[in-house]
Design an enzyme around this catalytic site. Structure first.
Site: not given
Ligand code: AMP
Length: 395
Positions: A35, A197, A353, A376
């Protein structure tokens, strides 16, 4: 859009909002200077023009004055990165700060104490912002990481600089990269959305669906789509209250001629553990007791083909649980595909993220066109929101 290139800083004091929210170890040493390096271009431009820099930043989330969050800890790192001895004072407003600024001569850099030692900073207090505004002739915002916050130093302070305010080099690069993907993109445009999600990505999907040709879905989100379409997903991550939404997205995409690519096979495991027993099955045939934790080899090939044919690529979110080695292959191979497409002339932006963590962990940082510095802030940009820190400079 006014940037530092539009100004000559000779004999000017630039008040620069930087994002020096860097990680420190137990001995208060900076463990990652990314940074600080990201702000270097802006600072050097001001100095080379014959001006001086007053740097303001936050560090952590202190509750009042807390020594462990003092920016004093990072002075030597900033000095090393810039190659200029950095001065420091233990306040960011008031007499001490004003005196230090008055004594600053051309070519010098002054770092002020943590803005968040005052609760007025995050409250976006106007009187506090006005005090900050006394510390420079020209205001530069170069802190993309906090551009989505309407804080005193990131947004409110700008109203006290009528024409003499602009974007720093880093912030303008971030804005241009997002613009290049969403508004001025060479087609075909492919967005890869992974992560955990659907609910956290839905606003992004809705915002980009009119701007992309392909959407690749991966990660935990996959299984909400697969279940919605009648597949068996075993114990995979699912949001049962988002099944309708998943079908709606598929219909929406169809109507707009956008291709949605879902994983056709998955690496499944009998436990959420790197040591679990694994096998590869079709994504819609996951047995009870098993969960999908990565994409399978057919999917890797399918996605590689799509990426290969793309001229613009946006990547947000891993394709699997990349933190565990046995479920990192899909994410690594996707990184390889994007790196190859980039080498062949595509523009690729990685941001938001965990995808940045994955890109860094697997060494793709310099193989893609741009890696965003703001988690973010990047997500909110992709969601189509106007960021207060950007809007304040444009006003
Ligand atoms: P995000 O912050 O929404 O980008 O989510 C990232 C997280 O999603 C990471 O920590 C991954 O471990 C998790 N992730 C990716 N694929 C899967 C999966 N098939 N089942 C559960 N968690 C997952």
């Amino acid at each position: 859009m006014k940037t530092i290139a539009d100004f000559n800083f000779e004999n000017k004091k630039a008040l620069i909002r930087v994002d020096f929210n860097v990680p420190l170890n137990d001995s208060f040493e900076v463990t990652d200077t990314t940074r600080i390096e990201a702000a270097k271009n802006t600072i050097i431009k001001v100095l080379e023009d014959g001006g001086s820099c007053v740097l303001v930043s936050h560090l952590g989330r202190p509750k009042g004055v807390e020594e462990k969050f003092s920016l004093q800890h990072i002075v030597s790192s900033v000095t090393n990165v810039l190659g200029v001895q950095v001065k420091f004072v233990d306040d960011c407003i008031g007499e001490t700060a004003e005196e230090a600024v008055a004594n600053l001569t051309n070519g010098e850099v002054l770092l002020l104490e943590n803005l968040r030692f005052y609760s007025e900073e995050t409250a976006g207090d106007v009187a506090f912002a006005e005090k900050l505004s006394k510390l420079g002739d020209i205001y530069i915002n170069d802190a993309f990481g906090t551009a989505h916050r309407a804080h005193a130093s990131t947004a409110v302070v700008a109203q006290f600089f009528t024409d003499n305010k602009c974007f720093g080099s880093l912030l303008s690069k971030e804005i241009q990269s997002i613009d290049k993907v969403l508004n001025n993109s060479e087609k075909p445009v492919t967005a890869v959305l992974g992560g955990a999600k659907v609910s956290s990505k839905i606003t992004i999907i809705e915002n980009i669906i009119d701007k992309v040709d392909n959407i690749i879905v991966g990660g935990g989100m996959t299984f909400t789509f697969i279940k919605a379409m009648g597949g068996s997903i075993g114990n995979s991550l699912v949001e049962d209250d988002k099944l309708e939404l998943a079908l709606h997205i598929i219909q929406l995409a169809k109507g707009k001629g956008v291709q949605i690519y879902l994983p056709v096979d998955a690496v499944i495991a009998d436990a959420f553990s790197n040591d679990a027993t694994t096998k590869v099955v079709n994504t819609n045939e996951i047995p009870a007791g098993w969960m999908g934790l990565d994409v399978g080899p057919k999917t890797i090939e399918l996605f590689d083909g799509v990426i290969n044919n793309s001229k613009t690529i946006l990547w947000n979110g891993p394709l699997g649980v990349f933190e565990m080695e046995n479920f990192s292959k899909g994410t690594i191979e996707l990184g390889n595909s994007i790196a190859k497409a980039t080498e062949n002339g595509a523009f690729s932006l990685v941001g938001g993220g965990d995808s940045v963590a994955a890109v860094k962990q697997f060494g793709f940082g310099n193989k893609v066109s741009y890696v965003s510095t703001g988690g973010g802030a990047m997500l909110e940009s992709l969601e189509g929101k106007t960021l207060p820190g950007i809007e304040a400079i444009l006003k």
